[in-house]
Design an enzyme around this catalytic site. Structure first.
Site, short mmCIF file in Angstrom:
data_model
loop_
_atom_site.label_atom_id
_atom_site.label_comp_id
_atom_site.label_asym_id
_atom_site.label_seq_id
_atom_site.Cartn_x
_atom_site.Cartn_y
_atom_site.Cartn_z
N SER A 189 0.50 -1.28 -0.04
CA SER A 189 -0.03 -0.17 0.25
C SER A 189 0.89 1.02 0.35
O SER A 189 1.12 1.78 1.09
CB SER A 189 -0.80 0.44 1.30
OG SER A 189 -1.61 1.24 1.33
N HIS B 154 -1.41 -1.09 -4.40
CA HIS B 154 -2.43 -1.04 -3.41
C HIS B 154 -2.11 0.50 -3.39
O HIS B 154 -1.66 0.92 -2.90
CB HIS B 154 -2.61 -1.67 -2.28
CG HIS B 154 -4.36 -1.51 -1.39
ND1 HIS B 154 -5.61 -2.32 -1.86
CD2 HIS B 154 -4.17 -0.60 -0.51
CE1 HIS B 154 -6.15 -1.89 -0.89
NE2 HIS B 154 -5.48 -0.64 -0.36
N ASP C 61 -4.95 3.37 -1.57
CA ASP C 61 -5.98 3.44 -0.42
C ASP C 61 -6.33 5.29 -1.21
O ASP C 61 -5.95 6.31 -0.53
CB ASP C 61 -5.42 3.88 1.09
CG ASP C 61 -5.57 2.41 1.08
OD1 ASP C 61 -6.02 1.76 1.24
OD2 ASP C 61 -4.20 1.71 1.88
N MET D 210 -8.81 8.24 0.21
CA MET D 210 -9.76 8.77 1.34
C MET D 210 -10.20 9.89 1.07
O MET D 210 -9.43 10.71 0.32
CB MET D 210 -8.75 8.26 2.59
CG MET D 210 -8.34 7.20 2.96
SD MET D 210 -7.05 6.87 4.48
CE MET D 210 -6.53 5.44 4.25
N HIS E 31 -8.26 1.55 -3.94
CA HIS E 31 -9.43 0.97 -2.82
C HIS E 31 -10.00 2.15 -2.10
O HIS E 31 -9.79 3.17 -2.10
CB HIS E 31 -9.00 0.60 -1.31
CG HIS E 31 -9.81 0.10 0.25
ND1 HIS E 31 -9.34 0.58 0.69
CD2 HIS E 31 -11.19 -0.05 0.14
CE1 HIS E 31 -10.10 -0.10 1.51
NE2 HIS E 31 -10.83 0.34 1.26
N MET F 249 -11.76 4.66 -0.07
CA MET F 249 -12.20 4.51 0.99
C MET F 249 -13.37 5.57 1.22
O MET F 249 -12.87 7.30 1.97
CB MET F 249 -11.48 4.27 2.12
CG MET F 249 -11.31 3.70 2.39
SD MET F 249 -9.44 3.24 3.87
CE MET F 249 -8.68 3.18 2.31
N MET G 83 -11.31 -5.90 5.57
CA MET G 83 -10.75 -4.60 6.72
C MET G 83 -9.97 -4.96 7.61
O MET G 83 -11.12 -5.64 8.60
CB MET G 83 -11.43 -3.79 7.29
CG MET G 83 -11.64 -2.55 5.18
SD MET G 83 -9.48 -1.95 5.09
CE MET G 83 -8.75 -1.70 6.54
N GLY H 271 -8.53 4.30 7.86
CA GLY H 271 -8.27 6.23 7.54
C GLY H 271 -7.02 5.47 8.30
O GLY H 271 -6.66 6.70 7.15
N PHE H 272 -6.00 5.11 8.37
CA PHE H 272 -5.20 5.39 8.89
C PHE H 272 -3.77 4.08 8.58
O PHE H 272 -4.24 2.84 8.42
CB PHE H 272 -4.97 6.07 10.32
CG PHE H 272 -4.66 7.28 10.53
CD1 PHE H 272 -4.93 8.66 9.80
CD2 PHE H 272 -6.35 7.24 11.27
CE1 PHE H 272 -5.70 9.76 10.49
CE2 PHE H 272 -7.09 8.90 11.33
CZ PHE H 272 -6.67 9.47 10.68
N GLY H 273 -2.55 4.03 8.38
CA GLY H 273 -1.67 2.75 8.44
C GLY H 273 -1.24 2.73 9.18
O GLY H 273 -1.40 3.87 10.14
N GLY H 274 -1.04 2.11 9.81
CA GLY H 274 0.73 1.62 10.52
C GLY H 274 -0.86 0.65 11.79
O GLY H 274 0.20 0.62 13.27
N ASP I 227 -6.99 -5.82 4.61
CA ASP I 227 -5.91 -4.67 4.05
C ASP I 227 -6.23 -4.26 6.06
O ASP I 227 -7.15 -4.37 6.47
CB ASP I 227 -6.92 -3.59 3.20
CG ASP I 227 -6.38 -2.49 3.75
OD1 ASP I 227 -4.88 -2.49 4.30
OD2 ASP I 227 -6.58 -1.88 3.10
N GLY I 228 -5.27 -3.80 5.84
CA GLY I 228 -4.76 -3.81 8.13
C GLY I 228 -3.32 -4.86 8.82
O GLY I 228 -4.38 -5.80 9.43
N GLY I 229 -2.67 -4.27 8.77
CA GLY I 229 -1.63 -4.62 10.14
C GLY I 229 -1.20 -6.46 9.52
O GLY I 229 -0.63 -7.13 10.23
N GLY J 39 1.85 -2.59 3.71
CA GLY J 39 1.94 -0.63 3.98
C GLY J 39 3.81 -0.29 5.05
O GLY J 39 4.41 -0.33 4.15
N SER J 40 3.36 -0.08 6.23
CA SER J 40 4.20 0.12 6.61
C SER J 40 4.77 -1.11 6.40
O SER J 40 6.62 -1.18 6.93
CB SER J 40 3.58 0.12 8.12
OG SER J 40 2.92 -0.62 9.05
#
Length: 221
Positions: A7, A32, A34, A36, A65, A67, A136, A141-144, A174-176, A196-197
């Site tokens: 991402s 990817h 994102d 927003m 994606h 959002m 999700m 809304g936020f990465g990391g 998507d996420g973590g 992402g991160s």
């Protein structure tokens, strides 16, 4: 086949083109993106012009994606900009069936995304029309952010429901997603992993993507 989709939300935007080329060379499968709007989620990121610019620097599929509220307004713009996949949130669509078919009519693969608190029944009447589903595993809304463990059961339930409906479509997460969580996510049934991160925050993109793919290859053992 298990795919890694870095991402760009976590990339260095002062050198975005270089970052995208770097993860492509490092073995990424998709890019990817994102999007927003500051309304559906508490953050504002990028629009079709950025996707159009990204298209010029990579040959990888562009996974957009959305959002955003009422995504119907922008589906054709993102398709024209070069998106190969577009996912919209069930929570943001008044007429989800219409939005999904708008994406497909634009010649783009269509997906529906579900927030952690959204039940799978939201997919009931569009499941057969989808090319993929995005779960999700953090609140968008936020990465990391940290992975929400209860998401594993949701992924397992989704895979069972898809199988019962004869829908052979991939599940994206998507996420973590990182080296600690990716194995359990894969074993739960995920096919596409947005990282992402975990990728852009690492000192060696090639090593990180290779390690993630190595874990996926051994998942289930």
């Amino acid at each position: 086949m298990k795919l890694i989709a870095p991402s760009i939300l976590s990339a260095d935007f002062t050198k975005l083109g270089e970052e995208i080329r770097a993860v492509e060379e490092a073995g990424a499968d998709w890019i990817h993106i994102d999007v927003m709007d500051g309304r559906f989620v508490p953050n504002i990121t990028m629009g079709p012009m950025v996707v159009e610019a990204i298209k010029k620097v990579t040959s990888l599929p562009l996974d957009v994606h959305l959002m955003i509220d009422t995504p119907d307004r922008y589906v054709n713009d993102f398709a024209a900009a070069g998106a190969t996949h577009i996912s919209v949130h069930a929570e943001a669509c008044v007429h989800l069936h219409r939005t999904v078919h708008m994406i497909k009519e634009a010649g783009v693969q269509a997906g529906v995304a579900l927030n952690p608190g959204t039940d799978l029944h939201s997919l009931s009447w569009v499941m057969e029309d989808l090319d993929f589903v995005l779960i999700m595993t953090v609140n968008p809304g936020f990465g990391g952010q940290s992975f929400i463990p209860k998401s594993l059961e949701k992924i397992r339930r989704l895979k069972k429901i898809l199988s019962e409906h004869g829908c052979e479509i991939p599940v994206q997460v998507d996420g973590g997603v990182n080296k600690t969580t990716v194995k359990s996510v894969s074993n739960a049934g995920a096919d596409i992993f947005v990282a992402g991160s975990a990728v852009f925050g690492s000192p060696d993109y090639r090593k990180t993507i290779s390690e993630l793919k190595g874990i996926l290859e051994g998942a289930g053992e």
